[in-house]
Structures are given as C-alpha cells and as structure tokens.
Design an enzyme around this catalytic site. Sequence first.
Site, PDB file in Angstrom:
ATOM      1  N   CYS A 121       0.664  -1.283  -0.026  1.00  0.00           N
ATOM      2  CA  CYS A 121       0.009   0.014  -0.028  1.00  0.00           C
ATOM      3  C   CYS A 121       0.846   1.477  -0.153  1.00  0.00           C
ATOM      4  O   CYS A 121       0.484   2.155  -0.011  1.00  0.00           O
ATOM      5  CB  CYS A 121      -0.986  -0.061   1.193  1.00  0.00           C
ATOM      6  SG  CYS A 121      -0.132   0.195   2.817  1.00  0.00           S
TER       7      CYS A 121
ATOM      8  N   CYS B  83      12.111  -7.706  12.858  1.00  0.00           N
ATOM      9  CA  CYS B  83      12.714  -8.483  12.061  1.00  0.00           C
ATOM     10  C   CYS B  83      11.670  -8.621  10.810  1.00  0.00           C
ATOM     11  O   CYS B  83      10.500  -9.242  10.760  1.00  0.00           O
ATOM     12  CB  CYS B  83      12.723  -9.776  12.696  1.00  0.00           C
ATOM     13  SG  CYS B  83      14.213 -10.828  11.765  1.00  0.00           S
TER      14      CYS B  83
END
Length: 207
Positions: free
Chosen positions: A125, A195
């Site tokens: 997006c 992460c």
Amino acid sequence: MRPPSLTSILRSITITNLTRPLIFSHQAIIPRLAPSATTNNSLVLIRSWPTFPLLSAFFSTSSPTNDKNMADQTSYPETKTPPEWRAILSPEQFRVIREKGTEAPFTGEYDKHMPTSGVYTCTACAAPLYKASHKFKSGCGWPAYFDSIPGAVTRHTDSAFGMARTEIVCAKCGGHLGHVFKGEGYPTPTDERHCVNSVSLRFSEKE
C-alpha cells in the site's frame, strides 16, 4: 527397477557436527552447523530449505488459502479482496504479505542494505513504515529495525509453532511484515529488533 523409498532417501542425507540442535531466529527454526559440516559425506541445506517438504513449514507461520486465515480480523484503512491483492502483488509478495509467509534468511533484497537516509514503505500500500536511521546490522538474516515511524506498525500476538511471538503488520493495509523481539541486547535505543521480510518493503531515497 523400483524407485528408492522415502526412508532410504532420508538415510542417505547426513548432516554432521551439529554444535547446537536448534536456534530460533525470526519465524524460522534453523539447525546451526559447524564450519566443518561441509564434508564430502554431508549435505547442508540452507537456502534450498523453503522448497524441502519437511522444512518449508518453518518459513511460513501458517498455510492459509485466503485472507480469512490471517491471524487477525482487524479492519484496516485500505482493504482489498484476495483476487485484488493478487492482481497487484507477485506470488511471493502475496505469500508473505497476505498469507504471512517468510522469505528464506540472508536472501532478501534489504538484508544488507544500509542507506544513510530514506524511507522503507509497505510493498502492498506504499505506507511509510521505517526510516533508514531505524535500520541496524543484526546478523539475523532479515532486515532489522530498532523502531518504526509512529503509528505505522501494528502489533499482534502470534502463537504459531506453539510459542508466543509478536507479529508486526502494516497499520494501513494489515500486510504481514515480520515479528518484533525485545531484550536481545543489541546496542540500540529501544533494545527491540523489528525482523522484517524484504518482500514486504520498498525503499525510497526521499523522506
């Protein structure tokens, strides 16, 4: 001539000199191999693991078939149907972002990417997620950030593999980014490690 059985195939695969049974890193459970493990009689499976049937599950938090199987049913500002997401994402991007998969360690585009400025945005997006100044070298095999742009990342509890972890998703579209870990002792301001899968990100030099 009969084809070899699965048992005989597995017996022919040897991995020697394991210094530790397992290490936990991001979403994967990876055997740690000593340097001497690469002998003529050893088979070391690292980057090929995601395609190996018994080990590929470690590179995905689940095996969903559509967005209904995502870990949360939160409403996000930007929503699309699975076919609409598939139309704008590659198969690998869809597997990771919409189906909560994981790319193999040390293979991502941004693992060793260390710019001095710029912004990492959501692949799905284009929402800004992390600044270049948030990124640090963790050696974990995935891009690591000690913080995110305020309000850009949403956290959820992920109980896959029988352990509680904190999943992070894009706050705008709910796309899976990875997991966040705390208290690992990295010399960062927050002592956190976001992460993140490289395929979940796009980098722009403009902030």
